[in-house]
Design a protein around this motif. Structure first.
Motif, mmCIF file in Angstrom:
data_model
loop_
_atom_site.group_PDB
_atom_site.id
_atom_site.type_symbol
_atom_site.label_atom_id
_atom_site.label_comp_id
_atom_site.label_asym_id
_atom_site.label_seq_id
_atom_site.Cartn_x
_atom_site.Cartn_y
_atom_site.Cartn_z
ATOM 1 N N CYS A 31 0.864 -1.177 0.000
ATOM 2 C CA CYS A 31 0.000 0.000 0.000
ATOM 3 C C CYS A 31 0.906 1.235 0.000
ATOM 4 N N PRO A 32 0.465 2.313 -0.610
ATOM 5 C CA PRO A 32 1.257 3.542 -0.533
ATOM 6 C C PRO A 32 1.521 4.011 0.905
ATOM 7 N N CYS A 33 0.760 3.508 1.873
ATOM 8 C CA CYS A 33 1.008 3.883 3.271
ATOM 9 C C CYS A 33 2.262 3.193 3.818
ATOM 10 N N GLY A 34 2.783 2.208 3.073
ATOM 11 C CA GLY A 34 4.022 1.556 3.488
ATOM 12 C C GLY A 34 3.859 0.113 3.938
ATOM 13 N N HIS A 35 2.647 -0.305 4.233
ATOM 14 C CA HIS A 35 2.430 -1.685 4.677
ATOM 15 C C HIS A 35 2.351 -2.624 3.479
ATOM 16 N N ALA A 36 2.803 -3.854 3.686
ATOM 17 C CA ALA A 36 2.750 -4.861 2.622
ATOM 18 C C ALA A 36 1.838 -6.000 3.053
ATOM 19 N N ALA A 37 1.401 -6.775 2.072
ATOM 20 C CA ALA A 37 0.528 -7.931 2.301
ATOM 21 C C ALA A 37 -0.741 -7.552 3.063
ATOM 22 N N CYS A 38 -1.272 -6.394 2.765
ATOM 23 C CA CYS A 38 -2.434 -5.898 3.499
ATOM 24 C C CYS A 38 -3.587 -5.524 2.573
ATOM 25 N N LEU A 39 -3.452 -5.810 1.284
ATOM 26 C CA LEU A 39 -4.451 -5.377 0.318
ATOM 27 C C LEU A 39 -5.371 -6.518 -0.079
#
Length: 173
Positions: A31-39
């Motif tokens: 995510c552009p917010c910086g978190h991964a594997a969260c979409l």
């Protein structure tokens, strides 16, 4: 928004978009917010793209981040956010303008694009992108290098006018 880098910037169809989406490793998307594997897939919306064969209504996927709650469209790098004119046609119009050629020649190859579309592309280019490219000596071609440079230096797709967060993801081959 998340843009998936695809090598062939002329290929836009629902079946191609769906195949890219189907093979997309969602666990690797960040995510552009910086978190991964969260979409996760949140929904779809319709978007018109003006192709030489006629305008098509593309069904575009939206994903939602479980961490920040934001939703993002997943676009191909052959598509300019908030525009119906494909990236390759916009790049060609700008390149023709810079080289002093007839900018309306794209209308003959893509009858879905009219003179007003060409004027709009040139207005956006001269107002928003021309000096950006010149300041960092980014050439208009090849198109794949243009895409990567614009994302690297401006976090935007070339000719993206609305200032929204846009993250480039290189599609695994």
């Amino acid at each position: 928004m998340i843009t998936i880098f695809v090598r062939d910037c002329n290929q836009i169809s629902q079946s191609f978009y769906d195949s890219v989406l189907y093979n997309l490793p969602f666990h690797q998307l960040a995510c552009p917010c910086g978190h991964a594997a969260c979409l996760s897939i949140h929904g779809y919306y319709r978007r018109t793209v003006k192709l030489p064969s006629g305008p098509i209504r593309l069904r575009v996927c939206r994903v939602k981040c479980s961490e920040c709650g934001a939703t993002h469209a997943i676009l191909l790098s052959s598509i300019v956010p908030y525009s119906q004119i494909p990236l390759s046609d916009q790049q060609r119009i700008c390149n023709d303008y810079e080289e002093g050629r007839c900018v309306s020649s794209v209308c003959a190859d893509n009858p879905s694009i009219d003179e007003d579309n060409v004027k709009s592309v040139l207005r956006n280019y001269t107002r928003c992108w021309r000096e950006k490219l010149r300041s960092l000596r980014i050439p208009l071609s090849p198109i794949n290098a243009l895409i990567r440079s614009c994302f690297s230096d401006y976090s935007s797709q070339f000719m993206q006018i609305h200032r929204r967060v846009n993250k480039l993801f290189s599609y695994p081959t």
